[in-house]
Scaffold this motif. Structure first.
Motif, PDB file in Angstrom:
ATOM      1  N   LEU A 127      21.428 -24.320  -2.970  1.00 32.64           N
ATOM      2  CA  LEU A 127      21.040 -24.998  -4.209  1.00 32.64           C
ATOM      3  C   LEU A 127      19.536 -25.132  -4.372  1.00 32.64           C
ATOM      4  O   LEU A 127      19.061 -25.579  -5.419  1.00 32.64           O
ATOM      5  CB  LEU A 127      21.707 -26.372  -4.268  1.00 32.64           C
ATOM      6  N   SER A 128      18.764 -24.720  -3.378  1.00 32.41           N
ATOM      7  CA  SER A 128      17.311 -24.681  -3.561  1.00 32.41           C
ATOM      8  C   SER A 128      16.922 -23.648  -4.612  1.00 32.41           C
ATOM      9  O   SER A 128      15.808 -23.664  -5.137  1.00 32.41           O
ATOM     10  CB  SER A 128      16.609 -24.362  -2.238  1.00 32.41           C
ATOM     11  N   GLY A 129      17.845 -22.751  -4.950  1.00 36.10           N
ATOM     12  CA  GLY A 129      17.571 -21.750  -5.981  1.00 36.10           C
ATOM     13  C   GLY A 129      17.728 -22.273  -7.394  1.00 36.10           C
ATOM     14  O   GLY A 129      17.250 -21.639  -8.350  1.00 36.10           O
ATOM     15  N   ILE A 130      18.398 -23.433  -7.560  1.00 37.82           N
ATOM     16  CA  ILE A 130      18.572 -23.993  -8.903  1.00 37.82           C
ATOM     17  C   ILE A 130      17.226 -24.500  -9.429  1.00 37.82           C
ATOM     18  O   ILE A 130      16.480 -25.196  -8.737  1.00 37.82           O
ATOM     19  CB  ILE A 130      19.607 -25.145  -8.876  1.00 37.82           C
ATOM     20  N   GLY A 131      16.933 -24.140 -10.661  1.00 44.10           N
ATOM     21  CA  GLY A 131      15.660 -24.534 -11.261  1.00 44.10           C
ATOM     22  C   GLY A 131      14.526 -23.564 -10.961  1.00 44.10           C
ATOM     23  O   GLY A 131      13.419 -23.724 -11.483  1.00 44.10           O
ATOM     24  N   LYS A 132      14.810 -22.561 -10.134  1.00 46.02           N
ATOM     25  CA  LYS A 132      13.790 -21.561  -9.808  1.00 46.02           C
ATOM     26  C   LYS A 132      13.898 -20.379 -10.786  1.00 46.02           C
ATOM     27  O   LYS A 132      14.894 -20.202 -11.490  1.00 46.02           O
ATOM     28  CB  LYS A 132      13.969 -21.055  -8.380  1.00 46.02           C
ATOM     29  N   THR A 133      12.865 -19.564 -10.778  1.00 42.26           N
ATOM     30  CA  THR A 133      12.839 -18.385 -11.631  1.00 42.26           C
ATOM     31  C   THR A 133      13.717 -17.289 -11.047  1.00 42.26           C
ATOM     32  O   THR A 133      13.699 -17.036  -9.833  1.00 42.26           O
ATOM     33  CB  THR A 133      11.397 -17.866 -11.781  1.00 42.26           C
ATOM     34  N   LEU A 134      14.491 -16.642 -11.914  1.00 46.07           N
ATOM     35  CA  LEU A 134      15.333 -15.532 -11.466  1.00 46.07           C
ATOM     36  C   LEU A 134      14.446 -14.317 -11.198  1.00 46.07           C
ATOM     37  O   LEU A 134      13.918 -13.690 -12.124  1.00 46.07           O
ATOM     38  CB  LEU A 134      16.387 -15.202 -12.520  1.00 46.07           C
ATOM     39  N   ASN A 135      14.282 -14.017  -9.924  1.00 47.00           N
ATOM     40  CA  ASN A 135      13.529 -12.834  -9.512  1.00 47.00           C
ATOM     41  C   ASN A 135      13.945 -12.468  -8.100  1.00 47.00           C
ATOM     42  O   ASN A 135      14.828 -13.093  -7.506  1.00 47.00           O
ATOM     43  CB  ASN A 135      12.014 -13.079  -9.600  1.00 47.00           C
ATOM     44  N   ASP A 136      13.294 -11.468  -7.557  1.00 42.67           N
ATOM     45  CA  ASP A 136      13.673 -10.961  -6.238  1.00 42.67           C
ATOM     46  C   ASP A 136      13.308 -11.920  -5.113  1.00 42.67           C
ATOM     47  O   ASP A 136      13.801 -11.785  -4.002  1.00 42.67           O
ATOM     48  CB  ASP A 136      12.995  -9.599  -6.007  1.00 42.67           C
ATOM     49  N   MET A 137      12.466 -12.897  -5.382  1.00 45.33           N
ATOM     50  CA  MET A 137      12.085 -13.865  -4.360  1.00 45.33           C
ATOM     51  C   MET A 137      13.181 -14.907  -4.146  1.00 45.33           C
ATOM     52  O   MET A 137      13.318 -15.461  -3.055  1.00 45.33           O
ATOM     53  CB  MET A 137      10.782 -14.578  -4.755  1.00 45.33           C
ATOM     54  N   THR A 138      13.977 -15.151  -5.174  1.00 46.62           N
ATOM     55  CA  THR A 138      14.988 -16.212  -5.130  1.00 46.62           C
ATOM     56  C   THR A 138      16.398 -15.674  -4.937  1.00 46.62           C
ATOM     57  O   THR A 138      17.220 -16.314  -4.277  1.00 46.62           O
ATOM     58  CB  THR A 138      14.940 -17.039  -6.439  1.00 46.62           C
ATOM     59  N   VAL A 139      16.667 -14.496  -5.511  1.00 42.46           N
ATOM     60  CA  VAL A 139      18.033 -13.961  -5.519  1.00 42.46           C
ATOM     61  C   VAL A 139      18.051 -12.564  -4.924  1.00 42.46           C
ATOM     62  O   VAL A 139      17.322 -11.673  -5.386  1.00 42.46           O
ATOM     63  CB  VAL A 139      18.601 -13.921  -6.957  1.00 42.46           C
ATOM     64  N   HIS A 140      18.874 -12.369  -3.903  1.00 41.27           N
ATOM     65  CA  HIS A 140      19.090 -11.028  -3.358  1.00 41.27           C
ATOM     66  C   HIS A 140      19.965 -10.251  -4.336  1.00 41.27           C
ATOM     67  O   HIS A 140      21.022 -10.714  -4.737  1.00 41.27           O
ATOM     68  CB  HIS A 140      19.764 -11.147  -1.990  1.00 41.27           C
ATOM     69  N   ARG A 141      19.504  -9.067  -4.721  1.00 38.40           N
ATOM     70  CA  ARG A 141      20.141  -8.238  -5.745  1.00 38.40           C
ATOM     71  C   ARG A 141      20.112  -8.979  -7.093  1.00 38.40           C
ATOM     72  O   ARG A 141      21.142  -9.177  -7.747  1.00 38.40           O
ATOM     73  CB  ARG A 141      21.572  -7.856  -5.344  1.00 38.40           C
ATOM     74  N   HIS A 142      18.901  -9.377  -7.479  1.00 38.75           N
ATOM     75  CA  HIS A 142      18.736 -10.189  -8.687  1.00 38.75           C
ATOM     76  C   HIS A 142      19.148  -9.437  -9.951  1.00 38.75           C
ATOM     77  O   HIS A 142      19.551 -10.051 -10.946  1.00 38.75           O
ATOM     78  CB  HIS A 142      17.295 -10.680  -8.816  1.00 38.75           C
ATOM     79  N   ASP A 143      19.056  -8.098  -9.923  1.00 34.31           N
ATOM     80  CA  ASP A 143      19.466  -7.326 -11.094  1.00 34.31           C
ATOM     81  C   ASP A 143      20.968  -7.440 -11.328  1.00 34.31           C
ATOM     82  O   ASP A 143      21.438  -7.551 -12.474  1.00 34.31           O
ATOM     83  CB  ASP A 143      19.042  -5.866 -10.944  1.00 34.31           C
ATOM     84  N   ILE A 144      21.743  -7.426 -10.229  1.00 33.36           N
ATOM     85  CA  ILE A 144      23.196  -7.577 -10.359  1.00 33.36           C
ATOM     86  C   ILE A 144      23.532  -9.011 -10.762  1.00 33.36           C
ATOM     87  O   ILE A 144      24.426  -9.243 -11.590  1.00 33.36           O
ATOM     88  CB  ILE A 144      23.886  -7.196  -9.035  1.00 33.36           C
ATOM     89  N   PHE A 145      22.827  -9.968 -10.183  1.00 32.77           N
ATOM     90  CA  PHE A 145      23.001 -11.376 -10.558  1.00 32.77           C
ATOM     91  C   PHE A 145      22.799 -11.547 -12.059  1.00 32.77           C
ATOM     92  O   PHE A 145      23.574 -12.223 -12.748  1.00 32.77           O
ATOM     93  CB  PHE A 145      21.999 -12.228  -9.776  1.00 32.77           C
ATOM     94  N   SER A 146      21.748 -10.920 -12.588  1.00 30.82           N
ATOM     95  CA  SER A 146      21.445 -11.005 -14.016  1.00 30.82           C
ATOM     96  C   SER A 146      22.561 -10.402 -14.850  1.00 30.82           C
ATOM     97  O   SER A 146      22.994 -10.971 -15.861  1.00 30.82           O
ATOM     98  CB  SER A 146      20.119 -10.301 -14.306  1.00 30.82           C
ATOM     99  N   ARG A 147      23.039  -9.250 -14.423  1.00 29.54           N
ATOM    100  CA  ARG A 147      24.106  -8.576 -15.166  1.00 29.54           C
ATOM    101  C   ARG A 147      25.392  -9.404 -15.192  1.00 29.54           C
ATOM    102  O   ARG A 147      26.088  -9.484 -16.209  1.00 29.54           O
ATOM    103  CB  ARG A 147      24.373  -7.209 -14.533  1.00 29.54           C
ATOM    104  N   GLU A 148      25.710 -10.037 -14.058  1.00 32.04           N
ATOM    105  CA  GLU A 148      26.963 -10.774 -13.954  1.00 32.04           C
ATOM    106  C   GLU A 148      26.912 -12.123 -14.662  1.00 32.04           C
ATOM    107  O   GLU A 148      27.938 -12.619 -15.122  1.00 32.04           O
ATOM    108  CB  GLU A 148      27.323 -10.991 -12.486  1.00 32.04           C
ATOM    109  N   THR A 149      25.751 -12.739 -14.730  1.00 30.70           N
ATOM    110  CA  THR A 149      25.637 -14.084 -15.310  1.00 30.70           C
ATOM    111  C   THR A 149      25.089 -14.101 -16.725  1.00 30.70           C
ATOM    112  O   THR A 149      25.260 -15.089 -17.448  1.00 30.70           O
ATOM    113  CB  THR A 149      24.717 -14.966 -14.437  1.00 30.70           C
ATOM    114  N   GLY A 150      24.398 -13.022 -17.121  1.00 26.64           N
ATOM    115  CA  GLY A 150      23.732 -13.010 -18.420  1.00 26.64           C
ATOM    116  C   GLY A 150      22.368 -13.668 -18.400  1.00 26.64           C
ATOM    117  O   GLY A 150      21.675 -13.706 -19.418  1.00 26.64           O
ATOM    118  N   ARG A 151      21.964 -14.187 -17.236  1.00 27.06           N
ATOM    119  CA  ARG A 151      20.643 -14.804 -17.088  1.00 27.06           C
ATOM    120  C   ARG A 151      19.599 -13.701 -16.922  1.00 27.06           C
ATOM    121  O   ARG A 151      19.727 -12.848 -16.054  1.00 27.06           O
ATOM    122  CB  ARG A 151      20.633 -15.723 -15.883  1.00 27.06           C
ATOM    123  N   GLN A 152      18.575 -13.707 -17.727  1.00 17.47           N
ATOM    124  CA  GLN A 152      17.575 -12.658 -17.694  1.00 17.47           C
ATOM    125  C   GLN A 152      16.526 -12.928 -16.620  1.00 17.47           C
ATOM    126  O   GLN A 152      16.223 -14.079 -16.287  1.00 17.47           O
ATOM    127  CB  GLN A 152      16.889 -12.533 -19.050  1.00 17.47           C
TER     128      GLN A 152
END
Length: 487
Positions: free
Chosen positions: A172-197
């Motif tokens: 949950l340390s990722g909540i409120g953070k910017t969606l990028n490669d520093m916060t999310v592993h495979r952030h491109d797939i995360f974006s595709r699955e959630t709709g979060r840009q």
């Protein structure tokens, strides 16, 4: 919903699952872990709890020896550093508590490849067959690059089929953070699955989306329980850390019926503690079923009804159904026909004292062959059933571990057929995609005609030659062989 303690720990929950397992048959217990944000902390804490005489920490991906540093090595607390088992490496299943890894990664000293999941499954199934229940395994089944959140690539996760409990972990340390490669592993797939840009702020709803879509449920075996763990709950805004707020979040997670429990963990008073938990009283996962075929006329048994013969102090059909009730099939249908009153009377003592769904149905057209019995059984299945194993009632040596192995290989789109000596045998598992055809069967062909029509969907599962589990009591000499095996 059962909430005896809103802060029941994961270890306590796991103890309950282990106790429940004892009511069925002896077996190792495998916990597989996926996700990010505290995965290795959870692994080592569970290992340290020593819930069985032998604890094994393993992986199907890659891992460093705990405490040795580097991006693949779980850190250890001062107390954990005193446990030699957490640094004792074996390239085969260890005889005592320790680490089970694959080969050493070239150019490193403390980093190892994962164990092939098929090798792990094979070993666990051998232990089951041997009646051993002294081992609990903890398997890291994906990688997260030490980031609090992740999404799965196409080849992930690598969860063994023998898994009993799958843990999905969010940091949950990722909540409120910017969606990028520093916060999310495979952030491109995360974006595709959630709709979060990319570049937008990550919200709790994004984590719910990963669960609701089934993305993070991918690859979880059908017989595995599923728990979601939100780590780093102390990183949430203080109002969200209240019992009421965490309860609302837990209820939201449990809208996904495949999930059985939710835990919130974080740092409090200097230690890693459970903030809140919610656990279903009974799983809502779609069931796997068993159809016991007990309608035949025993025409080759020279006058005797083979299902009512005595074997080991009980009727053959009693022995067969008792084994099925001890298996992992939770939805069970027994189809009667010939001598139905005597069959019903024989199994009557087994209709109570368990939490399985057991229904007896009668096939009035049993004289026309097995097809009608198969159809009657399918029509009586739980509407949510994902796959069903069809067990002849005259197979007295079918065992719960074998039933589990066949069901572990199943899917709604597949047909699992055991083989021995190059021959197809029973019992066969049909996925739900084939239920409409099975429900329309008549005559004596049974499911064989469907096998012929869907060869591409068949998974052949080989067993040793002269496999006892497939012994049918068709003729008097088969009954004599069964008596010899028991003595």
């Amino acid at each position: 919903m059962k909430v005896p303690y809103p802060n029941q720990s994961l270890v306590s929950y796991l103890k309950g699952l282990l106790e429940g397992r004892r009511a069925f048959y002896p077996s190792p217990f495998l916990v597989s872990i996926v996700g990010g944000g505290g995965k290795t902390t959870t692994l080592t804490e569970l290992f340290q709890a020593a819930l069985r005489p032998r604890s094994i920490l393993t992986t199907t991906t890659a891992m460093g020896v705990p405490g040795t540093g580097g991006d693949l090595a779980p850190p250890l607390t001062e107390e954990q550093k005193k446990n030699p088992a957490l640094t004792r490496v074996s390239l085969a299943p260890p005889a005592q508590s320790g680490l089970w890894f694959g080969s050493l990664i070239e150019g490193t000293q403390n980093k190892y490849k994962g164990v092939d999941p098929q090798v792990m499954d094979s070993w666990i199934r051998q232990e089951r067959q041997a009646g051993k229940a002294d081992t609990i395994l903890y398997c890291e089944a994906d990688g997260s690059k030490r980031k609090p959140l992740k999404a799965h690539a196409g080849h992930e996760p690598v969860i063994p089929k023998t898994t009993d409990l799958t843990l999905i972990i969010f940091g949950l340390s990722g909540i409120g953070k910017t969606l990028n490669d520093m916060t999310v592993h495979r952030h491109d797939i995360f974006s595709r699955e959630t709709g979060r840009q990319e570049g937008q702020t990550i919200q709790m709803e994004d984590l719910f989306a990963l669960l609701d879509s089934g993305h993070l449920l991918k690859g979880i075996p059908p017989l595995s329980r599923v728990a979601v763990i939100f780590n780093q709950a102390d990183c949430l805004d203080p109002p969200l850390q209240s019992v009421r707020s965490l309860g609302i979040l837990a209820e939201r997670v449990l809208e996904q019926t495949r999930i059985d429990s939710v835990f919130f963990y974080g740092m409090r008073t200097g230690s890693h503690r459970v903030f809140y938990s919610k656990i279903r009283e009974k799983t809502l996962a779609p069931p796997l079923s068993a159809v016991v075929l007990a309608a035949g006329m025993s025409s080759r048994m020279e006058g005797d009804n083979k299902l009512l013969l005595t074997l080991g102090g009980e009727k053959v059909i009693q022995r067969n159904l008792r084994q099925v009730l001890a298996s992992d099939a939770s939805d069970i249908v027994l189809v009667t026909g010939h001598d139905s009153k005597a069959i019903e009377e024989a199994v009557s003592p087994l209709q109570h004292g368990h939490d399985k769904s057991l229904r007896l149905v009668h096939n009035p057209h049993y004289r026309l062959g097995q097809g009608g019995s198969v159809a009657s059984g399918v029509q009586a299945l739980d509407p949510r059933s994902q796959a069903a194993i069809f067990i002849p009632g005259d197979q007295p040596f079918i065992s719960p571990p074998i039933i589990r192995q066949l069901l572990e290989e199943s899917s709604p789109q597949s047909i699992v057929v055991p083989t021995s000596g190059g021959k197809n045998l029973s019992p066969v598992v049909f996925g739900r995609d084939f239920y409409p055809q099975l429900a329309g069967l008549t005559g004596d062909a049974g499911g064989r005609q469907i096998l012929g029509q869907h060869a591409q969907a068949i998974l052949h599962l080989p067993f040793e030659d002269d496999w006892l589990g497939a012994l049918d009591l068709d003729r008097p000499q088969d009954y004599e062989k069964a008596l010899e095996k028991l003595t």
